[in-house]
Design a protein around this motif. Structure first.
Motif, PDB file in Angstrom:
ATOM      1  N   SER A   1       0.852  -1.187   0.000  1.00  0.00           N
ATOM      2  CA  SER A   1       0.000   0.000   0.000  1.00  0.00           C
ATOM      3  C   SER A   1       0.888   1.237   0.000  1.00  0.00           C
ATOM      4  CB  SER A   1      -0.932   0.006   1.217  1.00  0.00           C
ATOM      5  OG  SER A   1      -0.183   0.027   2.412  1.00  0.00           O
ATOM      6  N   GLY A   2       0.272   2.365  -0.306  1.00  0.00           N
ATOM      7  CA  GLY A   2       0.987   3.636  -0.246  1.00  0.00           C
ATOM      8  C   GLY A   2       1.387   4.218  -1.586  1.00  0.00           C
TER       9      GLY A   2
ATOM     10  N   LEU B   1       7.412   9.546  -0.903  1.00  0.00           N
ATOM     11  CA  LEU B   1       6.309   8.601  -0.787  1.00  0.00           C
ATOM     12  C   LEU B   1       6.771   7.456   0.098  1.00  0.00           C
ATOM     13  CD1 LEU B   1       3.460   8.593  -2.092  1.00  0.00           C
ATOM     14  CD2 LEU B   1       4.388   7.086  -3.855  1.00  0.00           C
ATOM     15  N   SER B   2       5.866   6.921   0.900  1.00  0.00           N
ATOM     16  CA  SER B   2       6.198   5.799   1.754  1.00  0.00           C
ATOM     17  C   SER B   2       5.305   4.617   1.430  1.00  0.00           C
ATOM     18  CB  SER B   2       6.025   6.191   3.231  1.00  0.00           C
ATOM     19  OG  SER B   2       6.385   5.115   4.071  1.00  0.00           O
ATOM     20  N   LEU B   3       5.932   3.502   1.094  1.00  0.00           N
ATOM     21  CA  LEU B   3       5.213   2.267   0.809  1.00  0.00           C
ATOM     22  C   LEU B   3       5.250   1.358   2.029  1.00  0.00           C
ATOM     23  CD1 LEU B   3       6.528   1.412  -2.775  1.00  0.00           C
ATOM     24  CD2 LEU B   3       4.630   2.908  -2.116  1.00  0.00           C
ATOM     25  N   SER B   4       4.201   0.572   2.179  1.00  0.00           N
ATOM     26  CA  SER B   4       4.141  -0.439   3.235  1.00  0.00           C
ATOM     27  C   SER B   4       3.793  -1.777   2.614  1.00  0.00           C
ATOM     28  CB  SER B   4       3.079  -0.080   4.278  1.00  0.00           C
ATOM     29  OG  SER B   4       3.342   1.149   4.895  1.00  0.00           O
TER      30      SER B   4
ATOM     31  N   TYR C   1       8.692  -1.529   5.154  1.00  0.00           N
ATOM     32  CA  TYR C   1       8.421  -0.205   4.597  1.00  0.00           C
ATOM     33  C   TYR C   1       9.493   0.176   3.577  1.00  0.00           C
ATOM     34  CZ  TYR C   1       5.725  -0.054   8.951  1.00  0.00           C
ATOM     35  OH  TYR C   1       4.864  -0.346   9.979  1.00  0.00           O
TER      36      TYR C   1
ATOM     37  N   GLN D   1      10.670   3.933   2.302  1.00  0.00           N
ATOM     38  CA  GLN D   1      10.573   5.386   2.250  1.00  0.00           C
ATOM     39  C   GLN D   1      11.332   5.866   1.031  1.00  0.00           C
ATOM     40  OE1 GLN D   1       8.909   7.676   4.166  1.00  0.00           O
ATOM     41  NE2 GLN D   1       9.669   9.244   2.738  1.00  0.00           N
TER      42      GLN D   1
END
Length: 125
Positions: free
Chosen positions: A7-8, A18-21, A80, A82
């Motif tokens: 997500s993200g 942008l930060s993805l998880s 995560y 970043q």
């Protein structure tokens, strides 16, 4: 069953962050090294970053070193990514990957136990 759910992702402008998880379930997360890959249209899937299961060492593709940061929270079964100072060429689908007790070299060679479905990141120039 094992699930990796990213997500993200989204649409951002060049220079943005942008930060993805990636939330994992169905596996003993702490025993898996985790990786991020990306695939741009018309290109092969490429390694982006990884974090090891045992000591949390991190590794990056040269193209993202010092710009992206990978981290993990074993209590939340989540990894995560970043991403800072994004560029148009960072546009891709970003995939989370899990490899049991793997060395980073294993992940780089895409010897992966489980893949997520991916999340789209689009960077407008």
């Amino acid at each position: 069953q094992v699930q990796l759910v990213e997500s993200g992702g989204g649409l951002v402008q060049a220079g943005d962050s942008l930060s993805l998880s990636c939330a994992a379930s169905g596996l003993t997360f702490s025993r898996y090294s985790m990786g991020w890959f990306r695939q741009a249209p018309g290109k092969e899937r490429e390694f982006v970053a990884a974090i090891t299961w045992n000591d949390g060492s991190t590794y990056y593709a040269d193209s993202v070193k010092c710009l992206f940061t990978v981290s993990r929270d074993n209590a939340k079964n989540t990894v995560y990514l970043q991403m800072n100072n994004l560029k148009h060429e960072d546009t891709a689908i970003y995939y989370c990957a899990a490899a049991s007790r793997a060395f980073v070299a294993t992940i780089r060679r895409r010897i992966i136990d489980y893949w997520g479905e991916g999340t789209q990141v689009t960077v407008s120039s």
